[in-house]
Motif scaffolding. Structure first.
Motif, short mmCIF file in Angstrom:
data_model
loop_
_atom_site.label_atom_id
_atom_site.label_comp_id
_atom_site.label_asym_id
_atom_site.label_seq_id
_atom_site.Cartn_x
_atom_site.Cartn_y
_atom_site.Cartn_z
N ASN A 57 -9.80 17.17 21.81
CA ASN A 57 -11.03 16.41 21.97
C ASN A 57 -11.09 15.25 20.99
O ASN A 57 -11.55 14.15 21.33
CB ASN A 57 -12.24 17.35 21.76
CG ASN A 57 -13.52 16.77 22.31
OD1 ASN A 57 -13.49 15.89 23.18
ND2 ASN A 57 -14.64 17.26 21.83
N LEU A 58 -10.59 15.48 19.77
CA LEU A 58 -10.55 14.39 18.78
C LEU A 58 -9.73 13.23 19.30
O LEU A 58 -10.13 12.06 19.16
CB LEU A 58 -9.96 14.92 17.47
CG LEU A 58 -9.65 13.86 16.40
CD1 LEU A 58 -10.93 13.19 15.92
CD2 LEU A 58 -8.91 14.50 15.23
N TYR A 59 -8.58 13.53 19.90
CA TYR A 59 -7.68 12.47 20.38
C TYR A 59 -8.31 11.64 21.50
O TYR A 59 -7.86 10.53 21.77
CB TYR A 59 -6.34 13.06 20.84
CG TYR A 59 -5.40 13.35 19.69
CD1 TYR A 59 -4.67 12.33 19.07
CD2 TYR A 59 -5.22 14.65 19.23
CE1 TYR A 59 -3.81 12.59 18.04
CE2 TYR A 59 -4.36 14.93 18.18
CZ TYR A 59 -3.66 13.89 17.58
OH TYR A 59 -2.80 14.16 16.53
N ARG A 60 -9.32 12.18 22.17
CA ARG A 60 -10.03 11.39 23.18
C ARG A 60 -10.75 10.21 22.55
O ARG A 60 -10.92 9.17 23.18
CB ARG A 60 -11.05 12.26 23.92
CG ARG A 60 -10.46 13.30 24.86
CD ARG A 60 -11.58 14.09 25.53
NE ARG A 60 -12.56 13.21 26.16
CZ ARG A 60 -13.87 13.39 26.10
NH1 ARG A 60 -14.37 14.39 25.40
NH2 ARG A 60 -14.69 12.55 26.72
N TYR A 61 -11.18 10.39 21.30
CA TYR A 61 -11.95 9.34 20.62
C TYR A 61 -11.09 8.49 19.70
O TYR A 61 -11.30 7.28 19.59
CB TYR A 61 -13.09 9.98 19.81
CG TYR A 61 -14.11 10.68 20.67
CD1 TYR A 61 -15.19 9.97 21.20
CD2 TYR A 61 -14.02 12.03 20.96
CE1 TYR A 61 -16.14 10.60 21.99
CE2 TYR A 61 -14.96 12.68 21.74
CZ TYR A 61 -16.02 11.96 22.26
OH TYR A 61 -16.95 12.58 23.05
N PHE A 62 -10.14 9.14 19.01
CA PHE A 62 -9.27 8.44 18.08
C PHE A 62 -7.85 8.95 18.27
O PHE A 62 -7.56 10.10 17.92
CB PHE A 62 -9.72 8.68 16.63
CG PHE A 62 -11.07 8.09 16.31
CD1 PHE A 62 -11.21 6.75 15.97
CD2 PHE A 62 -12.21 8.89 16.35
CE1 PHE A 62 -12.46 6.21 15.69
CE2 PHE A 62 -13.45 8.36 16.06
CZ PHE A 62 -13.57 7.01 15.73
N PRO A 63 -6.95 8.15 18.81
CA PRO A 63 -5.60 8.63 19.11
C PRO A 63 -4.69 8.78 17.89
O PRO A 63 -3.59 9.33 18.01
CB PRO A 63 -5.05 7.56 20.05
CG PRO A 63 -5.82 6.32 19.72
CD PRO A 63 -7.19 6.80 19.33
N SER A 64 -5.12 8.30 16.70
CA SER A 64 -4.27 8.36 15.53
C SER A 64 -5.11 8.18 14.27
O SER A 64 -6.28 7.77 14.34
CB SER A 64 -3.21 7.25 15.59
OG SER A 64 -3.85 5.97 15.53
N LYS A 65 -4.48 8.47 13.12
CA LYS A 65 -5.16 8.21 11.85
C LYS A 65 -5.41 6.72 11.67
O LYS A 65 -6.41 6.32 11.08
CB LYS A 65 -4.34 8.75 10.68
CG LYS A 65 -4.56 10.23 10.45
CD LYS A 65 -3.67 10.87 9.41
CE LYS A 65 -3.49 10.14 8.14
NZ LYS A 65 -2.75 10.92 7.11
N GLU A 66 -4.50 5.89 12.18
CA GLU A 66 -4.69 4.45 12.08
C GLU A 66 -5.95 4.03 12.83
O GLU A 66 -6.69 3.14 12.37
CB GLU A 66 -3.47 3.71 12.64
CG GLU A 66 -2.22 3.80 11.79
CD GLU A 66 -1.51 5.15 11.91
OE1 GLU A 66 -0.67 5.45 11.05
OE2 GLU A 66 -1.81 5.90 12.86
N ALA A 67 -6.21 4.68 13.97
CA ALA A 67 -7.43 4.36 14.72
C ALA A 67 -8.67 4.78 13.94
O ALA A 67 -9.71 4.11 13.99
CB ALA A 67 -7.39 5.06 16.08
N ILE A 68 -8.56 5.89 13.21
CA ILE A 68 -9.68 6.32 12.37
C ILE A 68 -9.91 5.31 11.25
O ILE A 68 -11.06 4.95 10.95
CB ILE A 68 -9.43 7.72 11.80
CG1 ILE A 68 -9.51 8.77 12.93
CG2 ILE A 68 -10.43 8.06 10.70
CD1 ILE A 68 -9.18 10.18 12.49
#
Length: 212
Positions: A57-68
């Motif tokens: 579910n997390l990857y639906r919003y942010f695909p990577s730490k870089e995206a975070i």
């Protein structure tokens, strides 16, 4: 055509609002995870656990730490824009600068500075994070330039003060203090803030100039 009787009409704005709330929740959880374990050591699984959701579910919003990191940078840019408007509208920009530096340099926990320094270190290895950090630096420089130009218009700084020089002076001092705040357990925030403000005031008033 009218909707069938008994069918609830759901406003189109509700789903994006929920997504926005969920993203904000995840970013807050990510920052807590990074503060606790360090940016480099924290995994996406750690962030998911902190946010109380599955990794999928997390990857639906942010695909990577870089995206975070990009999301955290966007939050920082929004806060920066608000701070700049406060400083530009302030009758005494130096008092406003002191307030913000005290808030961010003295009152925030040391762990947050350690996280920032870790992200800076990661920027030396990952171009995408380097670009994000560079973008934040650009916004900070632009915001500080607005503040100095406003001080010149109001007569609080000489009209011939070199805005770029003042901005670079402030950036050098503040970034250096951020790093020291992260590394020095006995960092004296009040004493270092007084030193920083003395130098910034001298630069704004034109008592420190390039080549002088």
């Amino acid at each position: 055509m009218g909707k069938p009787l008994g069918t609830a009409e759901i406003p189109a704005v509700e789903a994006p609002a929920r997504d926005g709330d969920r993203r904000a929740h995840i970013l807050a959880a990510a920052e807590r995870a990074f503060l606790r374990a360090g940016f480099h050591a924290s995994s996406m699984q750690d962030v998911a656990a902190e946010a109380g959701m599955s990794p999928g579910n997390l990857y639906r919003y942010f695909p990577s730490k870089e995206a975070i990191v990009a999301g955290l940078c966007a939050c920082d840019q929004e806060e920066l824009a608000s701070n700049v408007q406060t400083l530009v509208a302030c009758g005494n920009p130096l008092a406003g600068i002191e307030m913000l530096l005290r808030q961010h340099l003295v009152e925030e926990p040391r762990e947050r500075f350690q996280m920032i320094v870790e992200i800076w270190a990661e920027a030396t290895r990952k171009p995408e994070i380097a670009n994000l950090c560079s973008g934040i630096d650009g916004h900070v420089r632009g915001g500080l330039a607005q503040v100095i130009e406003a001080a010149k218009r109001s007569g609080l700084a000489p009209a011939d003060v070199d805005t770029d020089f003042v901005v670079r002076t402030m950036m050098t001092i503040v970034i250096g203090l951020f790093k020291r705040r992260a590394h020095e357990a006995d960092f004296n925030g009040d004493a270092e803030l007084a030193m920083a403000l003395a130098v910034i005031k001298a630069a704004i008033e034109g008592r420190i100039r390039p080549g002088v």
